[in-house]
Design an enzyme around this catalytic site. Sequence first.
Site, short mmCIF file in Angstrom:
data_model
loop_
_atom_site.label_atom_id
_atom_site.label_comp_id
_atom_site.label_asym_id
_atom_site.label_seq_id
_atom_site.Cartn_x
_atom_site.Cartn_y
_atom_site.Cartn_z
N THR A 37 0.84 -1.20 0.00
CA THR A 37 0.00 0.00 0.00
C THR A 37 0.88 1.25 0.00
OG1 THR A 37 -1.73 -1.14 1.19
CG2 THR A 37 -1.63 1.23 1.53
N GLY B 280 -10.47 -2.94 3.21
CA GLY B 280 -9.52 -2.84 4.32
C GLY B 280 -9.60 -1.50 5.02
N1 ASP Z 1 -3.83 -2.08 4.72
C1 ASP Z 1 -4.11 -2.66 3.44
C2 ASP Z 1 -5.38 -3.43 3.55
O1 ASP Z 1 -5.56 -4.14 4.52
C3 ASP Z 1 -3.03 -3.56 2.94
C4 ASP Z 1 -1.62 -3.07 3.07
O2 ASP Z 1 -1.36 -2.06 3.66
O3 ASP Z 1 -0.73 -3.76 2.54
O4 ASP Z 1 -6.16 -3.39 2.63
#
Ligand code: ASP
Length: 336
Positions: free
Chosen positions: A202, A232
């Site tokens: 992300t 998410g």
């Molecule tokens: N936080 C993001 C989610 O859970 C994923 C990530 O940060 O890699 O969708």
Amino acid sequence: MKKLLLLTSIVLLSFSCQQSSEPSNGLTKSEYALVIHGGAGNMSIESVSPENQDRYLAKLNEALDTGIKILEENGSSLDAVEKVINILEDSPLFNAGKGAVFTHHGTNELDASIMEGDKLNAGAVAGVQNIKNPISAARAVMEQSEHVLLSGDGASEFAGLVGLEIVDPSYFFTERKFNNLIRVLESEGEDTSELQLKKMGTVGCVALDKLGNLCAGTSTGGMTNKKYNRIGDSPVIGAGTYANNATCGVSATGHGEFFIRYAVAHDISALMEYKRLSVEQAAYEVIQNKLFPVNGSGGVVCLDSNGNYAMEFNTKGMFRAYDNAEGDRIVKIFKD
Ligand code: ASP
């Protein structure tokens, strides 16, 4: 008696002057600053080839340069955050925009949010499949709609109406991310948490501009193999993103379900507001003392209103970068 009163008021006055001119927590004060993350995960120095490390560092540097230039030239933190995230979204390296991970059904569903710290305005999109730059759509929701969070086809319809670029969903196909899905599917039934952790990516950015305004934004493809239109923390204000000029701006990355349940981004702000912790202490408290013991893996980047940063994570690494008006530049992947 009069003399004593006069003396007391002089002492009090000089004390309050000192208080207001001193940066919070006795740390530095910078005219502008910017901090970026490109995801946290259990990548080790051995697991990322030197060529790939160079690629990631080059993209982080490019994004940092772009954001800092905007701030230096009196641009807003909002513009800086959007442009920085656009660069990372357009790169296949990160799990956002072009590099988004795949759902269980081999599609891409993207989430993003943005928040301004002066009026606590916010916008977000969730589960979108054809908006080229979801962070720009989040900004449009904030500025051009009466809502905070739009999802799915409705969000795409809105993005099209306000003139944002709509792409064929095949634009988001990258072999690398598709192969990640295949690997996760092949190992279904086994414990894939390690594999999942390696795949985080992300992107997020927090900026402080010369007017003292903080802005935070986050954009993601979510988690590989997600099902049932799972959403998410990234588009959830207070979980993956938060900004308040009175405290800090925060962008998170990690296992989203934990970041939602622990209201991570807002919790960091609240610790600063109610317990007077510094941004570093607040980020440490939430990431290491609250999330780590419950296996909530991930990290955050934060800035306070003086440009002090926190880049806290409980994984092996986090793509991250920081710079400010003094040029205190940091660009890193692994733990020190
Ligand atoms: N936080 C993001 C989610 O859970 C994923 C990530 O940060 O890699 O969708």
